[in-house]
Design a protein around this motif. Structure first.
Motif, PDB file in Angstrom:
ATOM      1  N   ASP A 243       0.832  -1.199   0.000  1.00 30.24           N
ATOM      2  CA  ASP A 243       0.000   0.000   0.000  1.00 30.24           C
ATOM      3  C   ASP A 243       0.869   1.254   0.000  1.00 30.24           C
ATOM      4  OD1 ASP A 243      -2.873   0.788   0.150  1.00 30.24           O
ATOM      5  OD2 ASP A 243      -2.157   1.902   1.887  1.00 30.24           O
ATOM      6  N   LYS A 244       1.949   1.240   0.791  1.00 30.05           N
ATOM      7  CA  LYS A 244       2.844   2.398   0.844  1.00 30.05           C
ATOM      8  C   LYS A 244       3.607   2.566  -0.466  1.00 30.05           C
ATOM      9  CE  LYS A 244       1.835   4.055   4.776  1.00 30.05           C
ATOM     10  NZ  LYS A 244       1.124   5.353   4.813  1.00 30.05           N
ATOM     11  N   LEU A 245       4.006   1.452  -1.080  1.00 31.32           N
ATOM     12  CA  LEU A 245       4.720   1.540  -2.357  1.00 31.32           C
ATOM     13  C   LEU A 245       3.830   2.133  -3.435  1.00 31.32           C
ATOM     14  CD1 LEU A 245       6.733  -1.808  -2.389  1.00 31.32           C
ATOM     15  CD2 LEU A 245       7.633   0.505  -2.098  1.00 31.32           C
ATOM     16  N   PHE A 246       2.554   1.753  -3.430  1.00 34.76           N
ATOM     17  CA  PHE A 246       1.631   2.351  -4.394  1.00 34.76           C
ATOM     18  C   PHE A 246       1.469   3.841  -4.130  1.00 34.76           C
ATOM     19  CE2 PHE A 246      -0.051  -1.866  -5.653  1.00 34.76           C
ATOM     20  CZ  PHE A 246      -0.060  -1.668  -7.021  1.00 34.76           C
ATOM     21  N   GLN A 247       1.458   4.220  -2.860  1.00 36.59           N
ATOM     22  CA  GLN A 247       1.312   5.627  -2.524  1.00 36.59           C
ATOM     23  C   GLN A 247       2.515   6.431  -3.014  1.00 36.59           C
ATOM     24  OE1 GLN A 247       1.753   6.880   1.592  1.00 36.59           O
ATOM     25  NE2 GLN A 247      -0.038   8.203   1.409  1.00 36.59           N
ATOM     26  N   THR A 383       0.563  18.417  -5.538  1.00 39.75           N
ATOM     27  CA  THR A 383       1.191  18.123  -4.258  1.00 39.75           C
ATOM     28  C   THR A 383       2.605  18.679  -4.282  1.00 39.75           C
ATOM     29  OG1 THR A 383       1.678  16.388  -2.634  1.00 39.75           O
ATOM     30  CG2 THR A 383       2.006  15.818  -4.953  1.00 39.75           C
ATOM     31  N   SER A 384       3.400  18.282  -3.313  1.00 40.17           N
ATOM     32  CA  SER A 384       4.786  18.726  -3.222  1.00 40.17           C
ATOM     33  C   SER A 384       5.657  17.524  -2.922  1.00 40.17           C
ATOM     34  CB  SER A 384       4.922  19.758  -2.099  1.00 40.17           C
ATOM     35  OG  SER A 384       6.251  19.816  -1.610  1.00 40.17           O
ATOM     36  N   SER A 385       6.936  17.642  -3.281  1.00 41.67           N
ATOM     37  CA  SER A 385       7.845  16.527  -3.031  1.00 41.67           C
ATOM     38  C   SER A 385       8.009  16.238  -1.552  1.00 41.67           C
ATOM     39  CB  SER A 385       9.213  16.817  -3.663  1.00 41.67           C
ATOM     40  OG  SER A 385       9.688  18.087  -3.237  1.00 41.67           O
ATOM     41  N   SER A 386       7.531  17.130  -0.687  1.00 45.07           N
ATOM     42  CA  SER A 386       7.631  16.891   0.758  1.00 45.07           C
ATOM     43  C   SER A 386       6.483  16.047   1.285  1.00 45.07           C
ATOM     44  CB  SER A 386       7.662  18.230   1.504  1.00 45.07           C
ATOM     45  OG  SER A 386       6.445  18.929   1.325  1.00 45.07           O
ATOM     46  N   TYR A 387       5.590  15.588   0.393  1.00 43.49           N
ATOM     47  CA  TYR A 387       4.419  14.856   0.885  1.00 43.49           C
ATOM     48  C   TYR A 387       4.764  13.497   1.472  1.00 43.49           C
ATOM     49  CZ  TYR A 387       3.845  11.410  -2.943  1.00 43.49           C
ATOM     50  OH  TYR A 387       3.998  10.352  -3.800  1.00 43.49           O
ATOM     51  N   THR A 388       5.897  12.912   1.072  1.00 39.39           N
ATOM     52  CA  THR A 388       6.214  11.564   1.539  1.00 39.39           C
ATOM     53  C   THR A 388       6.772  11.540   2.961  1.00 39.39           C
ATOM     54  OG1 THR A 388       8.437  11.691   0.583  1.00 39.39           O
ATOM     55  CG2 THR A 388       6.696  10.747  -0.790  1.00 39.39           C
ATOM     56  N   ARG A 389       7.273  12.679   3.412  1.00 43.61           N
ATOM     57  CA  ARG A 389       7.811  12.726   4.774  1.00 43.61           C
ATOM     58  C   ARG A 389       7.833  14.178   5.247  1.00 43.61           C
ATOM     59  NH1 ARG A 389      10.575   9.767   8.445  1.00 43.61           N
ATOM     60  NH2 ARG A 389      12.024  10.851   9.809  1.00 43.61           N
ATOM     61  N   GLY A 390       7.121  14.439   6.330  1.00 50.58           N
ATOM     62  CA  GLY A 390       7.101  15.789   6.871  1.00 50.58           C
ATOM     63  C   GLY A 390       8.463  16.198   7.395  1.00 50.58           C
ATOM     64  N   ARG A 391       8.764  17.497   7.256  1.00 50.03           N
ATOM     65  CA  ARG A 391      10.047  18.014   7.728  1.00 50.03           C
ATOM     66  C   ARG A 391       9.825  19.103   8.758  1.00 50.03           C
ATOM     67  NH1 ARG A 391      13.184  20.072   2.672  1.00 50.03           N
ATOM     68  NH2 ARG A 391      14.643  20.652   4.313  1.00 50.03           N
ATOM     69  N   ALA A 392      10.805  19.280   9.610  1.00 53.33           N
ATOM     70  CA  ALA A 392      10.722  20.325  10.629  1.00 53.33           C
ATOM     71  C   ALA A 392      10.471  21.673   9.965  1.00 53.33           C
ATOM     72  CB  ALA A 392      12.017  20.367  11.437  1.00 53.33           C
ATOM     73  N   GLU A 393       9.555  22.435  10.546  1.00 58.86           N
ATOM     74  CA  GLU A 393       9.181  23.782  10.117  1.00 58.86           C
ATOM     75  C   GLU A 393       8.344  23.805   8.836  1.00 58.86           C
ATOM     76  OE1 GLU A 393      12.160  26.800  10.402  1.00 58.86           O
ATOM     77  OE2 GLU A 393      13.136  25.852  12.117  1.00 58.86           O
ATOM     78  N   TYR A 394       7.982  22.624   8.334  1.00 58.28           N
ATOM     79  CA  TYR A 394       7.090  22.547   7.177  1.00 58.28           C
ATOM     80  C   TYR A 394       5.855  21.702   7.502  1.00 58.28           C
ATOM     81  CZ  TYR A 394      11.061  24.230   4.437  1.00 58.28           C
ATOM     82  OH  TYR A 394      12.094  24.975   3.936  1.00 58.28           O
ATOM     83  N   SER A 395       5.504  21.616   8.781  1.00 57.29           N
ATOM     84  CA  SER A 395       4.453  20.687   9.197  1.00 57.29           C
ATOM     85  C   SER A 395       3.119  20.983   8.525  1.00 57.29           C
ATOM     86  CB  SER A 395       4.291  20.719  10.716  1.00 57.29           C
ATOM     87  OG  SER A 395       4.010  22.050  11.157  1.00 57.29           O
ATOM     88  N   ALA A 492      15.121   6.898  -6.777  1.00 56.45           N
ATOM     89  CA  ALA A 492      15.695   8.233  -6.926  1.00 56.45           C
ATOM     90  C   ALA A 492      14.695   9.301  -6.533  1.00 56.45           C
ATOM     91  CB  ALA A 492      16.154   8.451  -8.372  1.00 56.45           C
ATOM     92  N   ALA A 493      13.441   9.084  -6.919  1.00 57.38           N
ATOM     93  CA  ALA A 493      12.397  10.067  -6.593  1.00 57.38           C
ATOM     94  C   ALA A 493      12.196  10.165  -5.087  1.00 57.38           C
ATOM     95  CB  ALA A 493      11.095   9.691  -7.282  1.00 57.38           C
ATOM     96  N   VAL A 494      12.161   9.007  -4.408  1.00 57.46           N
ATOM     97  CA  VAL A 494      11.960   9.007  -2.957  1.00 57.46           C
ATOM     98  C   VAL A 494      13.129   9.691  -2.253  1.00 57.46           C
ATOM     99  CG1 VAL A 494      11.825   7.545  -0.917  1.00 57.46           C
ATOM    100  CG2 VAL A 494      10.475   6.987  -2.937  1.00 57.46           C
ATOM    101  N   LEU A 495      14.368   9.408  -2.699  1.00 60.30           N
ATOM    102  CA  LEU A 495      15.541  10.022  -2.076  1.00 60.30           C
ATOM    103  C   LEU A 495      15.549  11.528  -2.299  1.00 60.30           C
ATOM    104  CD1 LEU A 495      18.289   7.392  -2.984  1.00 60.30           C
ATOM    105  CD2 LEU A 495      17.210   7.761  -0.761  1.00 60.30           C
TER     106      LEU A 495
END
Length: 501
Positions: A243-247, A383-395, A492-495
């Protein structure tokens, strides 16, 4: 062969999707291939892979007894034209394969052969390059397997009564491979192997290459490189991982062959672009208009349209429909980027981020539904490339952009029966006024142009894609995207997403 002779016709290639398993190991009361992952049944994902493959002519499904009608409904609803037959499988893997071989042999002329690929229905992340490599290998070999190197050390054990298991051997890992599917054969080869196996009272096998290996030892079995994405959904944890890989997976929108193609497809169409004052939205409006579409570019600074105001959204859509009699595409590029620690963020800023980045797209989607249902149109979100993992100060920004992906996937499933497509574009760092305001001037050439994102957005609108996240990225000039495997591109996209905003 004489100069005027026609080259021999390529044999027809059939994919046999083996779906005879049950859901016992994942704790289900239904077969695991009917489990929904990323909004669709696992088997629908798998069948869609073969539907899109240029290497596959036909698909046959061998389904668990009692569930054939379920697959028939899935195939009909998804419009999977390559699926020619759905047959009830046997009580064992071997019996199921034998039924498939019998079905494949029906109607074949004397001496006629064909290619056949046997694939597990619960491997929904199969890539197109693996399918092609298997079919290409059948031009030279009669049997082909798919495998990847083993990253784990494999041990051989033996049980000694109540004392438990003990290691008896540790094979050389460099020679070990993990078998996957598809397994590909000339039909005549796999049929002959099973004919010989039928005379063995002790015959039992868990895969088809082992049948060829044991009963046709003179037939070499070529190995094609698989990939790590081609996982098998067997255990409960596999459901979560798949499910996560599809996401995280992204798609590429097919490009039009020429500007004339864009004109042909966009002429007479109506686009409503929220966030159309500048940046990506303005470029989409300009491009679409140049190809003959009627475009309503709406923005706070140009038309006084506030996307967070439901009345403004309703009025804009109503006006476009009233003047043109149709709305084919609704695009929302509006957004705000607020950076800062959440504990230090005031309520007004929080409310603005939620209203513009989340509630506005929800309202736009709800208001657009009746118009898009009429034209079988498309809603396009960003969306934004930050959607896969939240970052500090961009919550606030990251979490609302993650919501756009989930909204896209949910609505694409919810609206599929109405013929409405819903997709989400994920541009990497793009040169827009919003980004410049947040980060200032950045090195030349380090950002994607908004024009490039706009062109890809048109490609998405004109495609048959739905429920997809489409990455827009700058290409490495030394290596085209087509040269990288699906897994390499996704990795590469995830990294990169971990670094981009």
């Amino acid at each position: 062969m004489s100069p005027t002779s026609a080259p021999p016709a390529k044999p027809r290639t059939t994919a046999v999707v083996l779906a005879g398993g049950t859901g016992q190991r994942v704790g289900l009361s239904i077969p695991k291939q009917l489990l929904k992952i990323a909004g669709k049944a696992v088997i629908e994902h798998t069948l869609s892979v073969f539907e899109r493959s240029d290497s596959i002519d036909e698909v046959i499904v061998l389904m668990a007894p009692g569930y054939v009608s379920d697959v028939e409904k899935i195939v009909a609803k998804a419009g999977l034209a390559k699926v020619s037959r759905i047959i009830e499988g046997g009580s064992t893997r071997n019996e199921t394969t034998e039924r498939a071989i019998a079905a494949l042999g029906e109607g074949l002329a004397e001496g006629e052969d064909r290619n056949v690929l046997f694939h597990d229905a619960v491997r929904p992340l199969l890539s197109q390059h693996v399918i092609k490599d298997c079919v290409d290998a059948l031009e030279r070999y009669q049997a082909v397997d798919v495998a990847i190197p083993s990253a784990d050390t494999i041990i051989v054990t033996r049980t000694h009564g109540e004392d438990g298991e003990f290691i008896t051997d540790v094979p050389d890992r460099s020679r070990l491979r993990r078998g996957q599917t598809p397994q590909a054969f000339k039909l005549s080869t796999i049929r002959r192997a099973y004919e010989i196996a039928a005379g063995d009272p002790n015959f039992q096998a868990t895969d088809d290459c082992s049948v060829v290996l044991r009963y046709l030892p003179d037939v070499p079995i070529h190995v094609v490189a698989g990939d790590e994405f081609n996982m098998k959904v067997t255990q409960p944890v596999d459901v979560f991982i798949a499910d996560k890989l599809f996401q995280l997976a992204s798609s590429a929108a097919p490009q039009q062959s020429s500007d004339d193609s864009y004109r042909e497809l966009l002429a007479g169409r109506t686009l409503v672009v929220f966030g159309g004052s500048y940046g990506i939205g303005a470029d989409i409006a300009r491009l679409a208009e140049s190809f003959g579409a009627t475009v309503y570019a709406l923005g706070r600074s140009t038309t006084g349209t506030h996307v967070e105001n439901p009345e403004h959204v309703d009025d804009a859509l109503s006006r476009a429909y009233g003047e043109t009699g149709r709305i084919d595409y609704v695009i929302n590029t509006a957004g705000v980027l607020r950076i800062g620690k959440l504990a230090e963020t005031d309520n007004t800023t929080i409310q603005e981020a939620l209203n513009v980045n989340y509630l506005a797209p929800v309202q736009i989607a709800r208001a657009s539904y009746k118009y898009l249902a009429e034209t079988k149109g498309q809603l396009l979100l960003y969306t934004s490339s930050s959607y896969t993992r939240g970052r500090a100060e961009y919550s606030l920004y990251s979490s609302t952009k993650a919501a756009m992906v989930n909204l896209t996937q949910a609505l694409s499933d919810e609206w599929a029966g109405d013929g409405i497509r819903v997709n989400c574009v994920n541009p990497e760092r793009t040169a827009t006024p919003m980004r410049t305001k947040a980060f200032g001037q950045e090195p030349e050439g380090s950002l994607l142009s908004s024009e490039a994102v706009a062109r890809t957005s048109l490609d998405v609108l004109l495609s048959e894609l739905t429920g997809h996240v489409i990455d827009v990225r700058q290409q490495d000039p030394t290596r085209g995207a087509s040269e990288a495997s699906d897994f390499e591109q996704a990795l590469a996209a995830v990294l990169d997403r971990q670094e981009d905003v």
